[in-house]
Design a protein around this motif. Structure first.
Motif, PDB file in Angstrom:
ATOM      1  N   UNK A   6     -26.313  -3.679  17.914  1.00 30.77           N
ATOM      2  CA  UNK A   6     -25.587  -2.674  18.684  1.00 30.77           C
ATOM      3  C   UNK A   6     -26.312  -2.365  19.992  1.00 30.77           C
ATOM      4  N   UNK A   7     -27.608  -2.220  19.936  1.00 34.69           N
ATOM      5  CA  UNK A   7     -28.395  -1.952  21.143  1.00 34.69           C
ATOM      6  C   UNK A   7     -28.308  -3.125  22.110  1.00 34.69           C
ATOM      7  N   UNK A   8     -28.392  -4.342  21.596  1.00 31.48           N
ATOM      8  CA  UNK A   8     -28.278  -5.530  22.454  1.00 31.48           C
ATOM      9  C   UNK A   8     -26.891  -5.584  23.101  1.00 31.48           C
ATOM     10  N   UNK A   9     -25.859  -5.257  22.352  1.00 31.79           N
ATOM     11  CA  UNK A   9     -24.502  -5.267  22.902  1.00 31.79           C
ATOM     12  C   UNK A   9     -24.347  -4.211  23.996  1.00 31.79           C
ATOM     13  N   UNK A  10     -24.912  -3.038  23.797  1.00 32.21           N
ATOM     14  CA  UNK A  10     -24.833  -1.980  24.807  1.00 32.21           C
ATOM     15  C   UNK A  10     -25.593  -2.381  26.061  1.00 32.21           C
ATOM     16  N   UNK A  11     -26.769  -2.959  25.897  1.00 36.57           N
ATOM     17  CA  UNK A  11     -27.551  -3.408  27.054  1.00 36.57           C
ATOM     18  C   UNK A  11     -26.817  -4.508  27.805  1.00 36.57           C
ATOM     19  N   UNK A  12     -26.230  -5.455  27.084  1.00 37.16           N
ATOM     20  CA  UNK A  12     -25.498  -6.540  27.744  1.00 37.16           C
ATOM     21  C   UNK A  12     -24.273  -5.998  28.488  1.00 37.16           C
ATOM     22  N   UNK A  13     -23.563  -5.060  27.902  1.00 36.98           N
ATOM     23  CA  UNK A  13     -22.412  -4.454  28.564  1.00 36.98           C
ATOM     24  C   UNK A  13     -22.842  -3.717  29.825  1.00 36.98           C
ATOM     25  N   UNK A  14     -23.950  -2.994  29.738  1.00 39.25           N
ATOM     26  CA  UNK A  14     -24.447  -2.254  30.890  1.00 39.25           C
ATOM     27  C   UNK A  14     -24.857  -3.199  32.008  1.00 39.25           C
ATOM     28  N   UNK A  15     -25.557  -4.262  31.682  1.00 37.77           N
ATOM     29  CA  UNK A  15     -25.978  -5.235  32.695  1.00 37.77           C
ATOM     30  C   UNK A  15     -24.763  -5.896  33.334  1.00 37.77           C
ATOM     31  N   UNK A  16     -23.782  -6.269  32.522  1.00 40.30           N
ATOM     32  CA  UNK A  16     -22.556  -6.871  33.051  1.00 40.30           C
ATOM     33  C   UNK A  16     -21.868  -5.932  34.042  1.00 40.30           C
ATOM     34  N   UNK A  17     -21.762  -4.663  33.667  1.00 41.50           N
ATOM     35  CA  UNK A  17     -21.081  -3.705  34.533  1.00 41.50           C
ATOM     36  C   UNK A  17     -21.881  -3.405  35.798  1.00 41.50           C
ATOM     37  N   UNK A  18     -23.200  -3.355  35.698  1.00 39.54           N
ATOM     38  CA  UNK A  18     -24.020  -3.136  36.893  1.00 39.54           C
ATOM     39  C   UNK A  18     -23.824  -4.285  37.877  1.00 39.54           C
ATOM     40  N   UNK A  19     -23.819  -5.502  37.375  1.00 39.68           N
ATOM     41  CA  UNK A  19     -23.599  -6.658  38.249  1.00 39.68           C
ATOM     42  C   UNK A  19     -22.205  -6.607  38.856  1.00 39.68           C
ATOM     43  N   UNK A  20     -21.221  -6.240  38.068  1.00 43.16           N
ATOM     44  CA  UNK A  20     -19.853  -6.170  38.578  1.00 43.16           C
ATOM     45  C   UNK A  20     -19.703  -5.071  39.628  1.00 43.16           C
ATOM     46  N   UNK A  21     -20.352  -3.935  39.425  1.00 42.93           N
ATOM     47  CA  UNK A  21     -20.316  -2.854  40.421  1.00 42.93           C
ATOM     48  C   UNK A  21     -20.988  -3.328  41.707  1.00 42.93           C
ATOM     49  N   UNK A  22     -22.095  -4.023  41.580  1.00 46.40           N
ATOM     50  CA  UNK A  22     -22.815  -4.492  42.762  1.00 46.40           C
ATOM     51  C   UNK A  22     -22.002  -5.520  43.551  1.00 46.40           C
ATOM     52  N   UNK A  23     -21.184  -6.308  42.877  1.00 42.49           N
ATOM     53  CA  UNK A  23     -20.411  -7.342  43.554  1.00 42.49           C
ATOM     54  C   UNK A  23     -19.060  -6.849  44.058  1.00 42.49           C
ATOM     55  N   UNK A  24     -18.618  -5.693  43.617  1.00 43.47           N
ATOM     56  CA  UNK A  24     -17.304  -5.174  44.013  1.00 43.47           C
ATOM     57  C   UNK A  24     -17.322  -4.744  45.475  1.00 43.47           C
ATOM     58  N   UNK A  25     -16.219  -4.941  46.139  1.00 47.22           N
ATOM     59  CA  UNK A  25     -16.068  -4.472  47.512  1.00 47.22           C
ATOM     60  C   UNK A  25     -15.949  -2.951  47.482  1.00 47.22           C
ATOM     61  N   UNK A  26     -16.714  -2.292  48.330  1.00 50.18           N
ATOM     62  CA  UNK A  26     -16.752  -0.832  48.331  1.00 50.18           C
ATOM     63  C   UNK A  26     -15.413  -0.176  48.586  1.00 50.18           C
ATOM     64  N   UNK A  27     -14.589  -0.770  49.425  1.00 51.42           N
ATOM     65  CA  UNK A  27     -13.308  -0.160  49.762  1.00 51.42           C
ATOM     66  C   UNK A  27     -12.231  -0.396  48.709  1.00 51.42           C
ATOM     67  N   UNK A  28     -12.491  -1.280  47.737  1.00 53.85           N
ATOM     68  CA  UNK A  28     -11.506  -1.541  46.690  1.00 53.85           C
ATOM     69  C   UNK A  28     -11.805  -0.812  45.376  1.00 53.85           C
ATOM     70  N   UNK A  29     -12.978  -0.231  45.260  1.00 52.83           N
ATOM     71  CA  UNK A  29     -13.366   0.471  44.037  1.00 52.83           C
ATOM     72  C   UNK A  29     -12.546   1.755  43.932  1.00 52.83           C
ATOM     73  N   UNK A  30     -12.090   2.057  42.729  1.00 54.92           N
ATOM     74  CA  UNK A  30     -11.207   3.211  42.527  1.00 54.92           C
ATOM     75  C   UNK A  30     -11.970   4.458  42.093  1.00 54.92           C
ATOM     76  N   UNK A  31     -11.455   5.600  42.406  1.00 59.08           N
ATOM     77  CA  UNK A  31     -11.826   6.950  41.967  1.00 59.08           C
ATOM     78  C   UNK A  31     -13.144   7.493  42.526  1.00 59.08           C
ATOM     79  N   UNK A  32     -14.201   6.717  42.580  1.00 60.92           N
ATOM     80  CA  UNK A  32     -15.492   7.215  43.050  1.00 60.92           C
ATOM     81  C   UNK A  32     -16.116   6.169  43.966  1.00 60.92           C
ATOM     82  N   UNK A  33     -17.100   6.574  44.766  1.00 63.08           N
ATOM     83  CA  UNK A  33     -17.822   5.578  45.568  1.00 63.08           C
ATOM     84  C   UNK A  33     -18.589   4.614  44.668  1.00 63.08           C
ATOM     85  N   UNK A  34     -18.878   3.457  45.188  1.00 67.69           N
ATOM     86  CA  UNK A  34     -19.548   2.416  44.406  1.00 67.69           C
ATOM     87  C   UNK A  34     -20.928   2.860  43.918  1.00 67.69           C
ATOM     88  N   UNK A  35     -21.670   3.577  44.748  1.00 66.51           N
ATOM     89  CA  UNK A  35     -23.011   4.008  44.342  1.00 66.51           C
ATOM     90  C   UNK A  35     -22.937   4.979  43.167  1.00 66.51           C
TER      91      UNK A  35
END
Length: 83
Positions: A6-35
């Motif tokens: 479970x901990x490994x799955x949570x860490x992998x999900x978090x890393x995946x999402x951090x990478x995806x947030x970093x690669x997303x275009x700032x003007x296309x991200x919804x609801x909040x700023x990318x940072x």
């Protein structure tokens, strides 16, 4: 053993999402700023990544819509004119 997986799955999900947030275009991200999304994903272990995946990701455009040729070599009329 289940806790470790479970901990490994949570860490992998978090890393995946951090990478995806970093690669997303700032003007296309919804609801909040990318940072702020990056902060939420890192600081809220399960809730942050799930919120990013459901609420924050940029909406992908529909690839089935034909927008015409993207490059000159994709345009048959242009290629016929070269001969």
């Amino acid at each position: 053993m289940a806790r470790v997986l479970l901990i490994i799955a949570i860490v992998m999900l978090t890393v995946y999402c951090v990478v995806e947030v970093a690669q997303a275009r700032g003007y296309k991200v919804r609801l909040m700023p990318r940072w702020l999304w990056a902060f939420a994903v890192v600081c809220l272990p399960v809730l942050g990544p799930v919120a990013w995946l459901t609420l924050g990701r940029p909406i992908k455009s529909n690839p089935s819509i034909d927008r015409g040729p993207r490059a000159p070599d994709d345009d048959e009329d242009f290629l016929r004119g070269l001969r």
